[in-house]
Design an enzyme around this catalytic site. Structure first.
Site, PDB file in Angstrom:
ATOM      1  N   ASP A   1      -5.528  -3.897  -2.579  1.00  0.00           N
ATOM      2  CA  ASP A   1      -4.542  -3.517  -1.567  1.00  0.00           C
ATOM      3  C   ASP A   1      -4.030  -4.741  -0.812  1.00  0.00           C
ATOM      4  O   ASP A   1      -4.809  -5.518  -0.252  1.00  0.00           O
ATOM      5  CB  ASP A   1      -5.207  -2.536  -0.595  1.00  0.00           C
ATOM      6  CG  ASP A   1      -4.231  -1.874   0.360  1.00  0.00           C
ATOM      7  OD1 ASP A   1      -3.355  -2.571   0.899  1.00  0.00           O
ATOM      8  OD2 ASP A   1      -4.355  -0.660   0.567  1.00  0.00           O
TER       9      ASP A   1
ATOM     10  N   SER B   1       0.834  -1.197   0.000  1.00  0.00           N
ATOM     11  CA  SER B   1       0.000   0.000   0.000  1.00  0.00           C
ATOM     12  C   SER B   1       0.874   1.254   0.000  1.00  0.00           C
ATOM     13  O   SER B   1       1.747   1.387  -0.844  1.00  0.00           O
ATOM     14  CB  SER B   1      -0.982  -0.052   1.173  1.00  0.00           C
ATOM     15  OG  SER B   1      -2.054   0.831   0.977  1.00  0.00           O
TER      16      SER B   1
END
Length: 307
Positions: free
Chosen positions: A172, A48
């Site tokens: 993610d 991320s």
């Protein structure tokens, strides 16, 4: 007993950069503290926002703390999450699975990577972690186009769209590997330095609203993953888990605390490193929520995170 000098780590050394949205600013302070002690990476792995910082670290490791600090001071919520409430509603109605386009983040990467858009052109080996929406398993991306890999690793469910890349539908990586220690070991690391920006050693506040509850349980899951992975790795190698900034009331979508996060993470990490001696495999740092301590056989400063 195997002994290595103070803060001298077996190589290759992996810097592992965790996710946390705007809290990623704290990783800049950690990098500054590490650089002062001449603790340098041989490879980097990120998830991320950690993949954003990690890619820029891998691009220019020597100047990364200074470059990243300048970048973070230019970062705003409007750039990262463009569009007001009406635009969000239109996006949701049109696409049904996210509120924001990832164009803002893509533009930031295009500018800050200075045209470098392939893993092969980075200075250090780098990996970014996403999750396959079909299998639910972590996917480690280490080659090919760089920008789509980072966008995939940063595709927060419900916030950004999934990314179709290399035959996968990706979201993610924080869902399954917010602190990608296992992936760093798979790339050959013999010791790891963890830059977890989500206030390591602490749970989020007790939820009072629906939004708080969602954040609480998501953070709890990610925290448990980080604890288990770091403790498992520590049986084989030194795991240096930086304390980062003291816990404060900042959400991962709030970009108004950059300077404070950088400064606090730098101070906390500098003090921690000054009191830490590496004596072999073990966990050095406040990984477990609410617990401070040292690795077996190590002498370490007491936790600087307030516990």
């Amino acid at each position: 007993m195997w002994f290595v000098d103070e803060i001298e780590l077996p190589r290759p050394v992996a810097f592992v950069l965790g996710g946390g949205g705007s809290l990623g600013a704290g990783q800049v302070g950690m990098l500054r503290a590490l650089a002062e002690r001449s603790i340098t990476p041989d490879l980097a792995v990120g998830t991320s926002v950690g993949s954003v910082n990690g890619a820029l670290l891998a691009l220019d490791p020597e100047n990364a703390p200074t470059r990243l600090e300048a970048i973070w001071h230019r970062m705003t919520r409007a750039k990262v999450f463009p569009g007001g409430p009406l635009a969000q509603l239109r996006t949701l109605r049109r696409h049904r699975n996210h509120l924001f386009p990832n164009t803002g983040l893509a533009e930031i990467l295009a500018t800050e990577l200075a045209g470098v858009d392939d893993f092969a052109n980075l200075t250090l080996p780098f990996g970014t972690v996403a999750v396959d929406a079909i299998t639910g398993k972590a996917v480690l991306l280490t080659e090919g186009p760089l920008t789509p890999a980072i966008l995939a690793s940063s595709a927060i469910p419900g916030i950004y769209p999934p990314v179709r890349h290399q035959g996968h539908v990706l979201y993610d990586g924080g869902v399954v590997a917010n602190v990608p220690i296992r992936q760093a070991i798979a790339l050959g690391a013999k010791s790891v330095v963890i830059l977890d920006c989500a206030f390591p050693g602490h749970l989020p506040r007790v939820p009072e609203t629906l939004a708080d509850a969602v954040l609480f349980w998501a953070t709890l899951g990610m925290r448990n993953q980080a604890e288990l992975e770091s403790e498992r790795a520590a049986t084989q190698m030194p795991v240096l888990y930086l304390p980062g900034a003291p816990v404060q009331a900042v959400t991962p979508l709030d970009f108004g605390h950059t300077a404070e996060l950088i400064s606090n993470a730098y101070t906390g990490s500098r003090e921690f490193l000054a009191g830490t001696t590496i004596t072999g495999p073990g966990l050095y740092g406040p990984a477990r929520a609410g617990v401070s301590g040292s690795a077996p056989g190590a002498t370490s400063a007491t936790s600087t995170d307030g516990t």
